[in-house]
Motif scaffolding. Structure first.
Motif, PDB file in Angstrom:
ATOM      1  N   ASP A 110       0.861  -1.180   0.000  1.00 27.94           N
ATOM      2  CA  ASP A 110       0.000   0.000   0.000  1.00 27.94           C
ATOM      3  C   ASP A 110       0.901   1.235   0.000  1.00 27.94           C
ATOM      4  O   ASP A 110       1.206   1.793   1.054  1.00 27.94           O
ATOM      5  CB  ASP A 110      -0.907  -0.025   1.244  1.00 27.94           C
ATOM      6  N   TYR A 116       1.243  -2.378   4.288  1.00 22.59           N
ATOM      7  CA  TYR A 116       0.680  -3.509   3.545  1.00 22.59           C
ATOM      8  C   TYR A 116      -0.802  -3.605   3.827  1.00 22.59           C
ATOM      9  O   TYR A 116      -1.294  -3.139   4.856  1.00 22.59           O
ATOM     10  CB  TYR A 116       1.354  -4.818   3.969  1.00 22.59           C
ATOM     11  N   LYS A 117      -1.538  -4.239   2.907  1.00 18.26           N
ATOM     12  CA  LYS A 117      -2.954  -4.504   3.087  1.00 18.26           C
ATOM     13  C   LYS A 117      -3.180  -5.998   2.973  1.00 18.26           C
ATOM     14  O   LYS A 117      -2.500  -6.679   2.218  1.00 18.26           O
ATOM     15  CB  LYS A 117      -3.784  -3.824   1.979  1.00 18.26           C
ATOM     16  N   CYS A 118      -4.173  -6.496   3.706  1.00 17.15           N
ATOM     17  CA  CYS A 118      -4.564  -7.876   3.550  1.00 17.15           C
ATOM     18  C   CYS A 118      -5.504  -7.982   2.361  1.00 17.15           C
ATOM     19  O   CYS A 118      -6.430  -7.182   2.214  1.00 17.15           O
ATOM     20  CB  CYS A 118      -5.289  -8.369   4.802  1.00 17.15           C
ATOM     21  N   ARG A 123      -7.140 -11.675   7.111  1.00 17.64           N
ATOM     22  CA  ARG A 123      -7.569 -10.399   7.673  1.00 17.64           C
ATOM     23  C   ARG A 123      -6.608 -10.010   8.786  1.00 17.64           C
ATOM     24  O   ARG A 123      -5.959 -10.877   9.366  1.00 17.64           O
ATOM     25  CB  ARG A 123      -9.008 -10.488   8.186  1.00 17.64           C
TER      26      ARG A 123
END
Length: 124
Positions: A110, A116-118, A123
């Motif tokens: 991100d 970072y994103k899941c 999740r």
């Protein structure tokens, strides 16, 4: 007595090689660059269209398959792919597999928030 053996057998061809220098060694002579073995494995996977890297989870995540908590710092062999762009910065997608249930999880970079994103399968 030496604590480790310093004697090695050097075949006559070693001394007669064209590119001989003070930095020549038996591994490069035999073509066995043991330090490069990981790169060889990675290049083999690259020919299959896979770019496998060693990825460390940046924060605790929960697997979507078995609800196992994967803590920050757990390392995975992850497939790395381009997922898009944020202005001129590449967004990378990493495909991880849960060690317990083999469920696929996706993490994305991100660049907007420098984190970072899941993605699918997990999740925070």
């Amino acid at each position: 007595a030496d604590r480790k053996a310093t004697n090695r057998y050097y075949p006559p061809e070693f001394w007669d090689q064209k590119n001989f220098s003070d930095k020549s060694n038996l591994n490069s002579f035999r073509g066995e660059g043991w330090r490069n073995r990981g790169a060889q494995v990675n290049s083999k996977l690259l020919t299959q269209g896979r770019n496998v890297i060693r990825f460390e989870t940046p924060f605790d995540i929960v697997c979507g398959g078995c609800e196992e908590v994967i803590h920050k710092g757990v390392r995975f062999n992850a497939d790395k792919r381009k997922a898009g762009n944020y202005f001129s910065t590449t967004i990378w997608e990493f495909e991880l597999k849960c060690a317990k249930c083999d469920h696929k999880m996706f993490m994305l970079t991100d660049p907007e928030n420098t984190t970072y994103k899941c993605g699918e399968g997990c999740r925070p």
